[in-house]
Design an enzyme around this catalytic site. Structure first.
Site, PDB file in Angstrom:
ATOM      1  N   HIS A  96       0.858  -1.188   0.000  1.00  0.00           N
ATOM      2  CA  HIS A  96       0.000   0.000   0.000  1.00  0.00           C
ATOM      3  C   HIS A  96       0.898   1.243   0.000  1.00  0.00           C
ATOM      4  O   HIS A  96       1.973   1.236   0.594  1.00  0.00           O
ATOM      5  CB  HIS A  96      -0.919  -0.010   1.223  1.00  0.00           C
ATOM      6  CG  HIS A  96      -1.909   1.101   1.177  1.00  0.00           C
ATOM      7  ND1 HIS A  96      -1.595   2.378   1.572  1.00  0.00           N
ATOM      8  CD2 HIS A  96      -3.194   1.153   0.731  1.00  0.00           C
ATOM      9  CE1 HIS A  96      -2.646   3.161   1.379  1.00  0.00           C
ATOM     10  NE2 HIS A  96      -3.630   2.442   0.869  1.00  0.00           N
ATOM     11  N   GLU A 168      -3.558   2.287  -7.359  1.00  0.00           N
ATOM     12  CA  GLU A 168      -3.933   3.420  -6.512  1.00  0.00           C
ATOM     13  C   GLU A 168      -2.944   4.564  -6.728  1.00  0.00           C
ATOM     14  O   GLU A 168      -1.857   4.571  -6.124  1.00  0.00           O
ATOM     15  CB  GLU A 168      -3.912   3.014  -5.038  1.00  0.00           C
ATOM     16  CG  GLU A 168      -4.899   1.929  -4.682  1.00  0.00           C
ATOM     17  CD  GLU A 168      -5.233   1.961  -3.202  1.00  0.00           C
ATOM     18  OE1 GLU A 168      -6.401   2.168  -2.872  1.00  0.00           O
ATOM     19  OE2 GLU A 168      -4.323   1.803  -2.371  1.00  0.00           O
ATOM     20  N   GLY A 174      -6.994   9.610  -0.368  1.00  0.00           N
ATOM     21  CA  GLY A 174      -7.377  10.467   0.752  1.00  0.00           C
ATOM     22  C   GLY A 174      -7.401  11.944   0.415  1.00  0.00           C
ATOM     23  O   GLY A 174      -7.458  12.791   1.300  1.00  0.00           O
ATOM     24  N   SER A 211      -9.693   7.783  -3.260  1.00  0.00           N
ATOM     25  CA  SER A 211     -10.874   8.664  -3.149  1.00  0.00           C
ATOM     26  C   SER A 211     -12.106   8.115  -3.869  1.00  0.00           C
ATOM     27  O   SER A 211     -12.891   8.882  -4.430  1.00  0.00           O
ATOM     28  CB  SER A 211     -10.546  10.085  -3.626  1.00  0.00           C
ATOM     29  OG  SER A 211      -9.562  10.667  -2.786  1.00  0.00           O
ATOM     30  N   GLY A 232     -10.788   3.446   1.054  1.00  0.00           N
ATOM     31  CA  GLY A 232     -10.378   3.785   2.414  1.00  0.00           C
ATOM     32  C   GLY A 232     -11.470   4.551   3.134  1.00  0.00           C
ATOM     33  O   GLY A 232     -12.412   3.982   3.686  1.00  0.00           O
ATOM     34  N   GLY A 233     -11.381   5.878   3.097  1.00  0.00           N
ATOM     35  CA  GLY A 233     -12.285   6.737   3.873  1.00  0.00           C
ATOM     36  C   GLY A 233     -13.762   6.380   3.733  1.00  0.00           C
ATOM     37  O   GLY A 233     -14.486   6.297   4.737  1.00  0.00           O
TER      38      GLY A 233
HETATM   39  P1  PGA Z   1      -9.080   6.505   0.146  1.00  0.00           P
HETATM   40  O1  PGA Z   1      -7.975   5.381   0.409  1.00  0.00           O
HETATM   41  O2  PGA Z   1     -10.284   5.805  -0.413  1.00  0.00           O
HETATM   42  O3  PGA Z   1      -9.359   7.102   1.502  1.00  0.00           O
HETATM   43  O4  PGA Z   1      -8.505   7.478  -0.816  1.00  0.00           O
HETATM   44  C1  PGA Z   1      -7.797   4.323  -0.471  1.00  0.00           C
HETATM   45  C2  PGA Z   1      -6.632   3.474  -0.042  1.00  0.00           C
HETATM   46  O5  PGA Z   1      -5.683   4.036   0.512  1.00  0.00           O
HETATM   47  O6  PGA Z   1      -6.638   2.252  -0.226  1.00  0.00           O
END
Ligand code: PGA
Length: 248
Positions: A96, A168, A174, A211, A232-233
């Site tokens: 990651h 990613e 994020g 995101s 993530g979020g």
């Molecule tokens: P995010 O994170 O959706 O908050 O951007 C994704 C990730 O880090 O796997």
């Protein structure tokens, strides 16, 4: 319907009691959708409780956010593959961007982690992605494919069945900024071509992350090259996450 994979990366959120409560509420809100599989990546301390709470759902698997490549030993703070598996992990994230860029994990280390997971019969969800300066310098594909080759060096035979990739872009994680679905699809095509060159016997799932939320997930998975999302979020709100995985 095309199979899709939805993965939740809870990062350093949701302690055991909250993770269990999330899992129970998620089960109440959702039922399996044909062709869709789900992964949850809770923090290590919440792994077992989450896995126990979700074990009645064959479409759901739980994994670790990171593993060490050694099976045991004097590695204070680290989680080995057997430790994670004992807590109910069926796989783990590897490489990651926060592991790479906050903790300084190298390409070679990601390869050792992938080997440890595959060797133990678990799934490796290898994350690749470029930083903003690399994108602006036109190096997106070169960076992603280099990370891919290093992470997957030595993968052979049936182990390919347990390889999943997530693209990613670091600048999208994020930040509220996304790659457009078309931009993502272009990188996904390059990743699939490289997987074939590396010897993958068939198409492996390539997820998009960075995101992803309720407003953009469907447009991303509408691209035939995008086999799912790593979130993530937006995976921390149970109603919102249930909506994302249940929608087209
Ligand atoms: P995010 O994170 O959706 O908050 O951007 C994704 C990730 O880090 O796997």
């Amino acid at each position: 319907m095309r199979p899709l994979l939805y993965a939740a990366n809870w990062k350093m959120h949701l302690p055991p009691a909250e993770a269990r409560a999330f899992a129970e509420r998620f089960l109440a809100l959702t039922s399996p959708v044909s062709g869709r599989s789900l992964w949850f990546f809770p923090p290590a301390v919440s792994l077992e409780g989450t896995a126990v709470a979700l074990r009645g759902r064959p479409d759901i698997r739980v994994g670790a956010q990171d593993v060490h490549w050694e099976p045991k030993g004097a590695f204070t703070g680290a989680t080995s593959v057997p430790l994670a598996a004992g807590a109910g992990a069926a796989g783990a994230l590897v490489g990651h961007s926060e592991r790479r860029h906050v903790f300084g994990e190298t390409d070679a280390e990601t390869g050792r982690k992938v080997q440890a997971l595959l060797g133990a019969g678990l799934t490796a969800l290898l994350c690749v992605g470029e930083k903003l300066d690399q994108r602006e310098a036109g190096q997106t594909e070169a960076v992603c494919l280099r990370q891919l080759r290093a992470g997957l060096e030595g993968v052979t035979g049936g182990a390919w069945e347990r390889v999943v990739i997530a693209y990613e872009p670091v600048w999208a994680i994020g930040t509220g900024r996304n790659a457009t679905p078309e931009d993502a699809a272009q990188v996904h095509r390059a990743i699939q071509a490289e997987l074939a060159r590396l010897g993958a016997p068939g198409r492996r799932p390539v997820l998009y992350g960075g995101s992803v939320n309720a407003g953009n997930a469907a447009a991303l998975t509408a691209q035939p090259e995008v086999d799912g999302v790593l979130v993530g979020g937006a995976s921390l709100d149970v109603e919102g996450w249930a909506g994302i995985v249940g929608r087209g």
